[in-house]
Design a protein around this motif. Structure first.
Motif, mmCIF file in Angstrom:
data_model
loop_
_atom_site.group_PDB
_atom_site.id
_atom_site.type_symbol
_atom_site.label_atom_id
_atom_site.label_comp_id
_atom_site.label_asym_id
_atom_site.label_seq_id
_atom_site.Cartn_x
_atom_site.Cartn_y
_atom_site.Cartn_z
ATOM 1 N N ASP A 9 0.828 -1.208 0.000
ATOM 2 C CA ASP A 9 0.000 0.000 0.000
ATOM 3 C C ASP A 9 0.859 1.253 0.000
ATOM 4 N N GLN A 10 1.921 1.248 0.792
ATOM 5 C CA GLN A 10 2.815 2.410 0.834
ATOM 6 C C GLN A 10 3.528 2.596 -0.508
ATOM 7 N N LEU A 12 2.411 1.627 -3.458
ATOM 8 C CA LEU A 12 1.425 2.095 -4.432
ATOM 9 C C LEU A 12 1.154 3.590 -4.273
ATOM 10 N N GLU A 13 1.085 4.050 -3.037
ATOM 11 C CA GLU A 13 0.877 5.478 -2.792
ATOM 12 C C GLU A 13 2.075 6.293 -3.279
ATOM 13 N N LEU A 14 3.270 5.804 -2.997
ATOM 14 C CA LEU A 14 4.482 6.477 -3.466
ATOM 15 C C LEU A 14 4.514 6.509 -4.988
ATOM 16 N N ASN A 15 4.154 5.399 -5.614
ATOM 17 C CA ASN A 15 4.108 5.328 -7.073
ATOM 18 C C ASN A 15 3.132 6.358 -7.638
ATOM 19 N N GLN A 16 1.994 6.505 -7.012
ATOM 20 C CA GLN A 16 0.996 7.481 -7.469
ATOM 21 C C GLN A 16 1.571 8.892 -7.406
ATOM 22 N N HIS A 17 2.269 9.227 -6.329
ATOM 23 C CA HIS A 17 2.870 10.552 -6.190
ATOM 24 C C HIS A 17 3.965 10.772 -7.235
ATOM 25 N N GLN A 20 2.294 11.343 -10.652
ATOM 26 C CA GLN A 20 1.721 12.688 -10.702
ATOM 27 C C GLN A 20 2.798 13.726 -10.956
#
Length: 88
Positions: A9-10, A12-17, A20
């Motif tokens: 989850d962490q 995936l969140e880092l990947n999203q940032h 972006q």
């Protein structure tokens, strides 16, 4: 925190940032490149078969239409275009 210690989850969140931020930087590059171009400007870019010389005929939000040698039209990313200076 190290990447090796992060959960899925962490990560995936880092990947999203990261994605972006990449999108933002690419958009800035595109806007800067477009701001340097004008309709009627002579430009060059590297085509599939070598260098292409042409004239900007239309500027879109994310692409530029260039009328090349032989009256062929190209749809090109603005970052790939290089303005030509008029030599007199």
């Amino acid at each position: 925190m190290r990447i090796d210690d992060m959960s899925i989850d962490q990560l995936l969140e880092l990947n999203q940032h990261i994605c972006q931020r990449i999108d933002e930087l690419q958009e800035q590059e595109t806007l800067h490149a477009i701001s340097q171009l004008r309709v009627g400007m002579k430009v060059t870019f590297q085509g599939r078969e070598g260098p292409v010389l042409g004239i900007v005929t239309k500027i879109n939000r994310k692409s530029v239409i260039v009328l090349g040698d032989g009256r062929k039209q190209y749809k090109v990313s603005p970052e790939l275009l290089r303005p030509l200076l008029d030599v007199k």
